[in-house]
Structure formats: C-alpha cells, structure tokens
Scaffold this motif. Structure first.
Motif, PDB file in Angstrom:
ATOM      1  N   ARG A  41       0.832  -1.208   0.000  1.00  0.00           N
ATOM      2  CA  ARG A  41       0.000   0.000   0.000  1.00  0.00           C
ATOM      3  C   ARG A  41       0.863   1.253   0.000  1.00  0.00           C
ATOM      4  O   ARG A  41       0.588   2.217  -0.730  1.00  0.00           O
ATOM      5  CB  ARG A  41      -0.919  -0.021   1.217  1.00  0.00           C
ATOM      6  N   LEU A  42       1.932   1.247   0.791  1.00  0.00           N
ATOM      7  CA  LEU A  42       2.854   2.383   0.771  1.00  0.00           C
ATOM      8  C   LEU A  42       3.481   2.544  -0.612  1.00  0.00           C
ATOM      9  O   LEU A  42       3.631   3.670  -1.103  1.00  0.00           O
ATOM     10  CB  LEU A  42       3.935   2.195   1.829  1.00  0.00           C
ATOM     11  N   ALA A  43       3.840   1.428  -1.231  1.00  0.00           N
ATOM     12  CA  ALA A  43       4.452   1.507  -2.564  1.00  0.00           C
ATOM     13  C   ALA A  43       3.486   2.136  -3.563  1.00  0.00           C
ATOM     14  O   ALA A  43       3.902   2.899  -4.446  1.00  0.00           O
ATOM     15  CB  ALA A  43       4.880   0.114  -3.023  1.00  0.00           C
ATOM     16  N   GLU A  44       2.198   1.829  -3.428  1.00  0.00           N
ATOM     17  CA  GLU A  44       1.205   2.440  -4.320  1.00  0.00           C
ATOM     18  C   GLU A  44       1.130   3.954  -4.088  1.00  0.00           C
ATOM     19  O   GLU A  44       1.045   4.737  -5.041  1.00  0.00           O
ATOM     20  CB  GLU A  44      -0.158   1.788  -4.083  1.00  0.00           C
ATOM     21  N   ARG A  45       1.137   4.383  -2.822  1.00  0.00           N
ATOM     22  CA  ARG A  45       1.105   5.819  -2.540  1.00  0.00           C
ATOM     23  C   ARG A  45       2.359   6.506  -3.061  1.00  0.00           C
ATOM     24  O   ARG A  45       2.303   7.618  -3.593  1.00  0.00           O
ATOM     25  CB  ARG A  45       0.984   6.073  -1.037  1.00  0.00           C
ATOM     26  N   PHE A  46       3.507   5.851  -2.885  1.00  0.00           N
ATOM     27  CA  PHE A  46       4.751   6.444  -3.370  1.00  0.00           C
ATOM     28  C   PHE A  46       4.713   6.572  -4.891  1.00  0.00           C
ATOM     29  O   PHE A  46       5.185   7.567  -5.441  1.00  0.00           O
ATOM     30  CB  PHE A  46       5.946   5.602  -2.928  1.00  0.00           C
ATOM     31  N   ALA A  47       4.155   5.566  -5.553  1.00  0.00           N
ATOM     32  CA  ALA A  47       4.034   5.649  -7.007  1.00  0.00           C
ATOM     33  C   ALA A  47       3.125   6.810  -7.402  1.00  0.00           C
ATOM     34  O   ALA A  47       3.383   7.509  -8.390  1.00  0.00           O
ATOM     35  CB  ALA A  47       3.509   4.330  -7.566  1.00  0.00           C
ATOM     36  N   GLN A  48       2.067   7.035  -6.624  1.00  0.00           N
ATOM     37  CA  GLN A  48       1.180   8.166  -6.914  1.00  0.00           C
ATOM     38  C   GLN A  48       1.898   9.490  -6.665  1.00  0.00           C
ATOM     39  O   GLN A  48       1.735  10.453  -7.440  1.00  0.00           O
ATOM     40  CB  GLN A  48      -0.080   8.047  -6.067  1.00  0.00           C
ATOM     41  N   ALA A  49       2.701   9.567  -5.617  1.00  0.00           N
ATOM     42  CA  ALA A  49       3.461  10.790  -5.370  1.00  0.00           C
ATOM     43  C   ALA A  49       4.441  11.053  -6.500  1.00  0.00           C
ATOM     44  O   ALA A  49       4.517  12.165  -7.043  1.00  0.00           O
ATOM     45  CB  ALA A  49       4.201  10.685  -4.030  1.00  0.00           C
ATOM     46  N   LEU A  50       5.189  10.040  -6.871  1.00  0.00           N
ATOM     47  CA  LEU A  50       6.158  10.208  -7.953  1.00  0.00           C
ATOM     48  C   LEU A  50       5.458  10.522  -9.271  1.00  0.00           C
ATOM     49  O   LEU A  50       5.947  11.323 -10.067  1.00  0.00           O
ATOM     50  CB  LEU A  50       7.006   8.943  -8.088  1.00  0.00           C
ATOM     51  N   GLY A  51       4.297   9.912  -9.496  1.00  0.00           N
ATOM     52  CA  GLY A  51       3.542  10.188 -10.706  1.00  0.00           C
ATOM     53  C   GLY A  51       3.067  11.618 -10.791  1.00  0.00           C
ATOM     54  O   GLY A  51       2.831  12.140 -11.889  1.00  0.00           O
ATOM     55  N   ALA A  52       2.921  12.275  -9.639  1.00  0.00           N
ATOM     56  CA  ALA A  52       2.549  13.687  -9.607  1.00  0.00           C
ATOM     57  C   ALA A  52       3.762  14.599  -9.553  1.00  0.00           C
ATOM     58  O   ALA A  52       3.640  15.797  -9.252  1.00  0.00           O
ATOM     59  CB  ALA A  52       1.641  13.956  -8.408  1.00  0.00           C
ATOM     60  N   ASN A  53       4.950  14.042  -9.826  1.00  0.00           N
ATOM     61  CA  ASN A  53       6.211  14.809  -9.877  1.00  0.00           C
ATOM     62  C   ASN A  53       6.621  15.370  -8.517  1.00  0.00           C
ATOM     63  O   ASN A  53       7.334  16.378  -8.441  1.00  0.00           O
ATOM     64  CB  ASN A  53       6.123  15.926 -10.924  1.00  0.00           C
ATOM     65  N   VAL A  54       6.198  14.704  -7.462  1.00  0.00           N
ATOM     66  CA  VAL A  54       6.574  15.090  -6.101  1.00  0.00           C
ATOM     67  C   VAL A  54       7.994  14.618  -5.816  1.00  0.00           C
ATOM     68  O   VAL A  54       8.406  13.543  -6.258  1.00  0.00           O
ATOM     69  CB  VAL A  54       5.574  14.457  -5.097  1.00  0.00           C
TER      70      VAL A  54
END
Length: 818
Positions: free
Chosen positions: A338-351
């Motif tokens: 679940r954390l990996a999914e959130r991190f992927a979403q953060a990175l996908g938003a250029n965070v």
C-alpha cells in the motif's frame, strides 16, 4: 542468540464497564498481532465498519474501555544468559503481565520497550497478557492534574504520547485505538548484544564517511569487537572490558552519490555490523542500506529576508512536496504494498518530498526504505500538532526517550533530510489566543527550542533541525512571516479566495490546501445516503472541517457556474480544488529562487472523507492529482500577472538548459486568433525566465469571449489564461464527437471538440469502481482532440463513457452537451 515472535493465538477481552455493549462484555475475541482493538472487533463482526456512514459515532466507547490481550506460547530453556520480551510498539497505556507477574508498564505509543523475563519463563506453556488502560482516562487524569492546555479540538490528545489524529481531526475520524500495534517477541542472548547502531553518513571533497556509533548491552565485562563493512571498506574496533559504547569510522573514496528523484540515481550500499567476543565468536548482527549524500539548509539572510533552501550534495533543490498523514487510522492495514502504491502516486505527480506531519506517527521502516529506493526526500516532524503540550513529568521524560529512539532508528536513511520540532504550535502560541488561558504554564517551547535540537545535535548532527512548521528562524520574528523561513497559508481556505495566493511571496510554503470530496465510487462505497447530496447525512458526517461546505460554496460562487444537481456539485468542487492548488503552486514556482519550495496539504487520506487530499481514502486519484502532476512538472510554462500586465514564466527544474520555440496567442473561444507573439525560450538549468507580454496580448477585446494560449516546443503542456471567471464567460453549449475503441487491457476514449471544451474530465469510476484514467482537466479548442486511456476490470459501456455524468466539462453545465 535466538528470536521467537509471539504473534499467534491472541484473544482480546473488554474489561467490564457500564459503557461496554452486552454482546461484547463476555466475548473472547480472536486478535491479530500486530493490530488493534477496532480491527479485531470488526473482523469478528462485533462492530460496524467505523468508516461507513456515521458508524464512528457509535464506537466512542472503545477508547473509554480497558482491554486485555492474552496468548499462550511454548518455550524451552536454553543456555542463554538473558531472555528479553521485546515490544516494538504498544498502544499506549499498557501493563505487561507474564505468567501472572507484572513485568512493566508503558505510557508511550511512539517508542519500544524491552523487559528481562528469564526468571519468569517456565518450560512448556507460558501466558502473556497486555492490559491496555483507557487512553481517555489516562489523558484526562493528567489534564486534571496539570491544568488544561489550548487545543485545536475538544480532545485530550496533548496529554498522552499517542497518535494525535486518533482523537479525530478536520479530515479524520475519532477512533481511539489500543493494541499491540507493532512486533512482539522473545530475544534470547548471551554475553552482549547490539543495543543500538547509529551510522552518521557524510560526504565531503569526494570522500564518503560513515561514523558508526555502537552501543552494547552486556551481561559480562569481557572485551568485545565490532566489525563493520560498507562499499568495499571495512573496520574493526574494540569495546574494552566493561565499556558499552564504541565509534568506528569507515571511509569510501568517490562513492556514488544518492540523489533526490529528478537529480540523479539512488545507489544504496549494504552496511553490515557484527558484534563478536574477543576470540571471534559472533554474538549479534545489524544491517541497513545506506546512501552517501550531504544535506544542509541555507538560511543566510538576503535582500528578501531569510531563505529556506534545501541543498543535497551542495545542489539547491526546489522542493515539490506534499504533506503525508497516516494512510489509515489503523496502522496494521498500511502494508508495504500500500505504501508503494502511494509512493508511485506521489512520484507520478512529480513530487520529490514527503513531509510526515506531526499529528501522526514516526513512519515505518518500510516507508523509509521505499523513500530511500525511490529518491523521495522525507521531512519528519516530531509528534506535536495544533496544541499546547505540557512539559512536566512524565511527559518530558517520555518525549526525550521517544526522540532519542527515533533519531537513532532513522539515522541510516538518506531520504530523511529534515527534522521539524512541531506542527503549528509556535504559531498557535502567537496567534491562536493561547497566552491568556495558559497563564504562564508550559506549552512545548522547551521541547522545540531546547530539548529536541539538543538531541538532534547530539545524535545526528548530519541533518538540519527546524523548530516548527511554520517557523521564521528567530523568536524575534513572527513564526509565519512570509519573508522568513517557512510559512503556512490557511486564510485562502478559511476566509479568502484562492487568487489570494498571488499576494504572497514566501520563502518556502510548508502547508497550503483546498478541499474537495473524494471520488464518486469512494462515496458510494462509504455512504448509504439516498439520494446523495452535498448535505445529506453521510456526506455531512464525512465533512469534518468547520464550515467546510460553506467554504466550498464560497469557492464555487467566486469562479464557477451554479451546479444544478449533485453530479455538477461533485465535478465543480473537485475542479475548484485542482484549480486552487495549481494556481498556488504555479505562482510560487514562478518566483523561484526567492521561493524555494512548496508542500501541498495533503497527498493522502486515512478514510473516505471530503478533504484537502489529492488521493482519497480508497486510494483513488482526485482531479487535484492531475493538476499537481502538471504544476509540479520539471518544465513548467505558466501565465502570470506581473506589474499590471501579464507575463509568461518558464521554470526549468532539470539539469540541462530548456531551449524551445514558444508562442503566445490571444484567441476567441471559437479559436480565431486576435494577436500572437513568438520567442525562443532559453531557460538555464534549475532556473526560470520571465517574458512580459505586449499589451495587444494582455488586453482582450472581449474578456468574456477570449483566452491566451502559450505553448513551448512539441511536447510541453500548454498554459492557458482566461480573462474572466467561468461563471462570467459566454460558454457555448459543449459540442463534441467521441469514439471508444479497445486498447490492450483498456479502452481509448477519443474526444474531438466542435466547440471549446473547458476542463474536460472523465470519471470512469462511476461505471466501475476499479477503473482509472490517464489524464484529466483537458481544455480543447474547436477542432482539437484528446485521447483518454481507461483501465478497468472489464470493458466499460462505450455510450456511458462518452456521456454525462462520466464525461464532464465546465460548459456542459452552462449550455448542455451535444
């Protein structure tokens, strides 16, 4: 040395009390460890899901009840000198009982405990119990003893060392937990063990250095050796007889540097530490993956005030951040996946940075390991938020113990770049009418300005510490002064229109946000309201912000046409959130390097709720996520008001120059050009350029029927500027042609505009809760096309995909859709 986990066979019982429902009073409930009371009762079918409808209201008794966890385990004695019961985390006020004997009491969720139990263990079956006292009773007793302290919410979270947002927040439920929330087990050992290993990693003049601080616990006074290796370097040091600490240094010539995402790679190196007897027998081991990098804050006063610039490997990093809250109110449900999914979403938003907010927790090893691997910088708050905290005992001792443990635990992670003393408490003391009710009582200042900086300086001087968020750098300057240090901007959400972001020229914005409801599928899973309305009972319960709906309506009234129904309201409030944050981020980035970073409130949610999040409580991306991806792009083109006119600002957060032909055109809504200019962009690495627009572009002939379009190169996002608010624009009725075709494991929806289509957005979750789409908030001029790729568990109805309420744009509200 042996370790035996004790995670099986647990049962849970409520200690009898008048508040305990009769159907639970005599129950022995199967318990999951690690876990908590709420999830155990839910799994047993004894309580309703607190995340659905208003079930939360019926579960307040859980936090006012004492609970007992109990298990039986087998044990056989060996020849070890010591056997310890190791509790990585108990939530929170616990008495630990082994075979009927009390072995210890805990009062802090944020630290671990170790108890010597060898004399109490017996061959065969042993009984371990943990009694958890009501967090409310404990906190309220200390509040009564010490005197109340100001608090943003009517809950006593500042009188217990426990996750503050368990007690409810303006985005979270009140679910006051108890339980064995982290690992628990037996540790049998002889001679000595590694009590702590703290690597301080630095890089200077091309040389990496690991200063390894080792503390041992021992039962004999014999000499010991510590052997360590990393990246081809090795060292061995002696711990003399009777001594308990040692320092070993390893040097690595020209190490590969660890960089934040977007600045370079993230090489990690195995650091292995072995504790041995004098004759070489291995006693204990420890290993972590470390990265070589330097980090510092530049706060040298300049012509604009006091900057706040993060440097990694001596390169200034513009922070494109998001605030992080606990991803679930029940931490055992937050898995590494679940954390990996959130991190992927953060990175996908250029965070590139996550700020772990001070009302939550010190995040898990999984969290930090993922951040190390993926190059996401982390700012970790010490756990104080939105309240005055007592500095009397037992709190001062507990705060010091947890801070020492957590600073040591996290020292190995290259992703961690900043410790922050608290969230908004120094600001609160200044501006939230605290001083009169405090009447001279302690409120936390000693923690933020004395105790915590001293601990960080002692245990981890490789990282900067900042006393608070916000903080100006000095007690002589207001803590939320835009010209100094970090600031939070909340008047925009609370009292002002989001265009007020443009009135600020901050050095660093650590919090700012705007609300919207979660995805439609999330609402439908969580709420049984019929019909669903912005003020229906479930929607109202899942809006925790004070006057939240009124503030949402104020934002709509200022910018957008009036919604005719809930579907309109849902689309427009989500759109307004996205626009507000995109406007703020682009304004702040357009003022780099005076402004050196933004941290949007917030990335994630912990349950289904109307909130400031970009990713909702079910993990679905709101339109804000797509707006963040655009606003945080490495290369940003934006139109900004400057000096009474308009300018195009090009921002380049890459290591190479951005050179491209650019055009700016003033057009009618029908796509007819009225004025145009061309320029060759040349933006150096990590910088920006401002191009003032001539008057014939900046001044429309008819503000209600014209816009500006700025474009650079072939692939860059275009930037748009409308001269009037949507509610004032003469939008034509939306006309479009749409087609749907299969595309691998999804479908492609192609939309061709016959009229202008403003902020075209597809909501496939209305057809399948698992469906996702690759883009949103697309504005098309007449004749232009866009393709949306939809992924779902099964093909979706092509007709429904191209019709309201799945396919939306602003001008389908003003004039319908053909």
């Amino acid at each position: 040395m042996t370790r035996q986990t004790l995670h099986d066979g647990w049962v849970l019982r409520a200690v009898p009390g008048p508040q305990v429902p009769p159907e639970i009073a005599d129950q022995a409930v199967p318990a999951t460890v690690p876990g908590c009371v709420h999830t155990d009762l839910l799994a047993a079918g004894l309580i309703p899901d607190p995340y659905l409808d208003d079930n939360e209201n019926r579960l307040g008794w859980i936090g006012r009840t004492d609970w007992v966890y109990e298990t039986t385990f087998a044990w056989q004695p060996g020849d070890d000198d010591r056997v310890d019961l190791v509790c990585a985390g108990l939530d929170t006020v616990a008495t630990v009982i082994l075979n009927g004997a009390d072995i210890g009491r805990t009062e802090n969720q944020h630290r671990g405990y170790r108890f010597a139990v060898g004399s109490l263990l017996r061959p065969g079956d042993n009984t371990l119990a943990v009694r958890f006292d009501s967090p409310y009773r404990y906190a309220e007793a200390h509040r009564e003893r010490l005197g109340d302290r100001p608090n943003a919410y009517p809950e006593p979270f500042n009188f217990i060392r426990k996750t503050a947002c368990n007690f409810g927040w303006d985005w979270g439920p009140t679910v006051v937990t108890a339980g064995v929330w982290q690992e628990i087990g037996l540790h049998a050992w002889s001679t000595a063990r590694l009590a702590s290993v703290r690597p301080l990693v630095t890089v200077a003049d091309g040389t990496g250095r690991v200063e390894l601080h080792v503390e041992v616990e021992r039962v004999t006074d014999a000499p010991l050796t510590v052997h360590a290796t990393v990246a081809g370097a090795a060292v061995e040091v002696t711990v003399p007889a009777g001594e308990r600490t040692a320092v070993a240094s390893l040097t690595v010539a020209d190490p590969e540097l660890w960089w934040p995402v977007g600045y370079g790679a993230q090489p990690l190196h195995d650091l292995a530490v072995t504790l041995r007897t004098g004759d070489g027998r291995a006693l204990d081991g420890w290993s972590r993956r470390i990265g070589f990098r330097s980090v510092r804050l530049d706060t040298t006063p300049d012509a604009h005030g006091t900057p706040f610039v993060l440097h990694v490997n001596d390169v200034p990093v513009f922070v494109k951040g998001v605030n992080w809250i606990p991803d679930d109110a029940f931490p055992n449900r937050v898995t590494r996946q679940r954390l990996a999914e959130r991190f992927a979403q953060a990175l996908g938003a250029n965070v590139n940075l996550l700020r772990i907010w001070g009302g939550g927790r010190y995040e898990s090893d999984d969290f930090y390991q993922l951040a190390d691997e993926r190059g996401l910088l982390v700012q970790q708050d010490f756990l104080f938020a939105c309240a005055a905290y007592p500095e009397e005992e037992p709190f001062r001792t507990e705060v010091e113990a947890e801070a020492r443990e957590q600073v040591s635990r996290l020292a190995s992670h290259p992703s961690l770049v900043l410790w922050t003393g608290n969230n908004e408490n120094i600001w609160g003391w200044h501006d939230w009418d605290w001083q009169e009710p405090l009447a001279g009582r302690t409120w936390g200042r000693g923690y933020y300005l004395e105790l915590l900086p001293a601990i960080v300086a002692e245990l981890d001087p490789t990282r900067p510490y900042w006393p608070g968020s916000p903080w100006s750098g000095s007690e002589e300057i207001h803590p939320n002064d835009p010209a100094h240090g970090t600031m939070h901007i909340w008047d925009v959400w609370n009292t002002d229109d989001y265009t007020k972001y443009r009135e600020y020229l901050p050095r660093f914005v650590a919090e700012f946000g705007y609300q919207a409801p979660p995805a439609y599928a999330t609402l439908r899973r969580a709420l049984s309201d019929e019909p669903l309305a912005h003020d229906s009972p479930g929607m109202a319960h899942h809006q925790k912000a004070i006057d939240g709906d009124r503030k949402l309506q104020r934002g709509l009234d200022a910018h957008l046409p009036a919604p005719a129904d809930f579907d309109d309201w849902h689309y427009l409030t989500q759109l307004n959130q996205a626009r507000a944050i995109q406007l703020g981020v682009e304004h702040f980035r357009a003022h780099r390097p005076v402004c050196a970073g933004t941290i949007v409130w917030q990335l994630n949610d912990c349950w289904p709720v109307t909130s400031w999040a970009a990713v909702d409580g079910d993990g679905r991306r709101k339109p804000l996520w797509y707006a963040l991806r655009r606003a945080y792009a490495d290369r940003l083109l934006t139109v900004q008001p400057r000096d009474g006119g308009l300018a195009v600002v090009a921002v380049n957060e890459t290591g190479s120059a951005w050179q491209a032909p650019a055009t700016v055109t003033r057009l009618t809504l029908a796509g007819e050009p009225r004025a145009k200019t061309s320029v060759d962009l040349d933006v150096p690495a990590y910088s920006s350029v401002v191009l003032a627009l001539p008057a014939e572009l900046a001044r429309p002939d008819d503000a209600r029927r014209e816009l500006l379009v700025a474009e650079a190169g072939d692939s860059a996002e275009r930037a748009l500027w409308f001269f009037a608010e949507d509610r004032e624009i003469d939008w034509p009725a939306a006309e479009l042609d749409a087609s749907v075709e299969p595309a691998g494991d999804g479908q492609r929806v192609r939309v061709t505009a016959r009229t202008v289509l403003r902020d075209l957005t597809l909501y496939p979750d209305r057809l399948d809760p698992a469906a996702q789409v690759d883009q949103a908030l697309v504005t098309l001029l007449p004749g232009e096309s866009a393709t949306f790729t939809v992924h779902a568990d099964a093909p979706l109805d092509p007709v429904a995909l191209t019709r309201r309420p799945v396919l939306r744009c602003v001008n389908d509200i003003t004039g319908g859709t053909a």
